[in-house]
Design a protein around this motif. Sequence first.
Motif, PDB file in Angstrom:
ATOM      1  N   GLU A   1       0.847  -1.186   0.000  1.00  0.00           N
ATOM      2  CA  GLU A   1       0.000   0.000   0.000  1.00  0.00           C
ATOM      3  C   GLU A   1       0.888   1.243   0.000  1.00  0.00           C
ATOM      4  O   GLU A   1       1.775   1.379   0.839  1.00  0.00           O
ATOM      5  CB  GLU A   1      -0.920   0.016   1.212  1.00  0.00           C
TER       6      GLU A   1
ATOM      7  N   VAL B   1       0.940   5.674  -0.899  1.00  0.00           N
ATOM      8  CA  VAL B   1       0.262   6.917  -1.246  1.00  0.00           C
ATOM      9  C   VAL B   1       1.287   8.043  -1.219  1.00  0.00           C
ATOM     10  O   VAL B   1       2.154   8.092  -0.353  1.00  0.00           O
ATOM     11  CB  VAL B   1      -0.907   7.215  -0.277  1.00  0.00           C
TER      12      VAL B   1
ATOM     13  N   LYS C   1      -2.159   6.024  -5.646  1.00  0.00           N
ATOM     14  CA  LYS C   1      -2.999   6.854  -4.795  1.00  0.00           C
ATOM     15  C   LYS C   1      -2.250   8.129  -4.400  1.00  0.00           C
ATOM     16  O   LYS C   1      -1.061   8.073  -4.064  1.00  0.00           O
ATOM     17  CB  LYS C   1      -3.405   6.084  -3.547  1.00  0.00           C
TER      18      LYS C   1
ATOM     19  N   SER D   1      -5.236   8.077  -8.433  1.00  0.00           N
ATOM     20  CA  SER D   1      -6.496   7.925  -7.723  1.00  0.00           C
ATOM     21  C   SER D   1      -6.466   8.800  -6.475  1.00  0.00           C
ATOM     22  O   SER D   1      -5.456   8.808  -5.745  1.00  0.00           O
ATOM     23  CB  SER D   1      -6.711   6.454  -7.330  1.00  0.00           C
TER      24      SER D   1
ATOM     25  N   ALA E   1      -6.802   9.842  -2.868  1.00  0.00           N
ATOM     26  CA  ALA E   1      -6.847   9.097  -1.607  1.00  0.00           C
ATOM     27  C   ALA E   1      -7.189   9.960  -0.411  1.00  0.00           C
ATOM     28  O   ALA E   1      -7.539   9.439   0.650  1.00  0.00           O
ATOM     29  CB  ALA E   1      -5.512   8.408  -1.351  1.00  0.00           C
TER      30      ALA E   1
ATOM     31  N   TYR F   1     -14.005  10.999  -3.622  1.00  0.00           N
ATOM     32  CA  TYR F   1     -13.178   9.888  -3.156  1.00  0.00           C
ATOM     33  C   TYR F   1     -13.713   8.563  -3.698  1.00  0.00           C
ATOM     34  O   TYR F   1     -14.868   8.209  -3.449  1.00  0.00           O
ATOM     35  CB  TYR F   1     -13.166   9.829  -1.634  1.00  0.00           C
TER      36      TYR F   1
ATOM     37  N   ALA G   1     -11.025   7.432   2.557  1.00  0.00           N
ATOM     38  CA  ALA G   1     -10.284   8.695   2.493  1.00  0.00           C
ATOM     39  C   ALA G   1      -9.313   8.812   3.661  1.00  0.00           C
ATOM     40  O   ALA G   1      -9.550   8.290   4.750  1.00  0.00           O
ATOM     41  CB  ALA G   1     -11.242   9.874   2.497  1.00  0.00           C
TER      42      ALA G   1
END
Length: 432
Positions: A156, A158, A183, A217, A219, A260, A264
């Motif tokens: 994961e 961001v 993200k 995307s 986030a 979103y 979020a």
Amino acid sequence: MRCIICNAERITVTIDADAVAALADRVLGPQHKGLPPEAWGRTARDFLRDVPTFDRLVTPALTLDSSAIDSNIATMADWAKAAGVQLAPHGKTTMAPQLWAKQLAAGAWGITLATAWQVQLARSFGVGRIMLANALVDPIGLHWVAGELDRDPAFEFVSWVDSVETVAVMEDQLRPTSGPRIKVIVELGGPHGRTGARTVAAALEVAAAVAASSRLSLAGVGGYEGALSHDRSTEGLANVRTYLDQIALLHNELAASGRYPGQAIVTAGGSAYQDLVVERLADLADDATSVVLRSGAYIIHDDGFYAGISPMIPDRSDHPLRSAMHGWARVVSRPEPELALLDAGKRDLPYDEGLPVPQRIAGIGSNADAKVTALNDQHAFLRMASAPPVGTVVRLGLSHPCTAFDKWRLIPVVDDADAEHPRIVDLIHTFF
């Protein structure tokens, strides 16, 4: 790969336990400042097996306090949990995977980092959730992240964007790549601050550009309040509150407009105003939104800047943080009756947020009259009514852990810095 699985209610974050443990098998040498020649050629594990004491180190030295580190980690984890927010400690403070593992084991949401290289280092230790609190526009770094996300679906990641231009650069670089969208968090800045869109309206334009992207995307939203104040004056606190309210406004507008695509993130919080982040943003946390603090210095704290500004000090908290770092230097010259030169300087100790403070002088103890007035590259100027003799060891309180750690490849951990002969119980490897 054996992973440490770190659970805290909704959180599952991994770090490669084997990679962290393998640091104990690194061979020590003269590149490890402060270690004695007797340690050279031995592994960290072998050196620690002898239960060495601080007396075996060479000055100048930097040490960490084991009990203070453990206390700080637990204190911050409990505080964040009680406040209903998540904690993604900023890993750049220590760049020490051994300490990241402790933070993750205490329930941290993930690790925050500042550069693509730091992300690569963290991934080499198997960190499973990373926030890059910066824009990622370097093409090599961006392509590497895209490939890593494609290679490991469990990873994961961001990063941040603060302008339509940044979105366009990322989109252009990512167009030839495959894999999941990256993200991004829209960063809101403030007047005379650091990075970040300067108005909510501008930030909404950035969010719209992300929504139109084929490779990004949205986030969440976030920023860094520490750039807007450097004290806890009425004006400084008001500036921080106003800024955090703008982050909340930005988030609410994006949520209300359905921008979103999934869960979020609202993120803010260094190690100076985390109480205000909770005060202004914690209520945003719900089933659809996580509020994430990125405090980094708390694990070490200090005897300077953070000891004055943090909300988690004795005057402001029933569960305060403790300084977990100390500098140690030896008197090498006493050219004047009231002046001693120590063998530690700018290459060894932090000085950007205040000079080191003498705490204990061997054979004398504490001395309120003692003061470090200047640092050269390899010397500290210690002034007091009667300077201590050549050879005397002085323990120093330090300010700002970020600029203490980056001067050391290896940092001994002692059981108790207040003991007459502190025992070395661990060696922390840093990566700068």
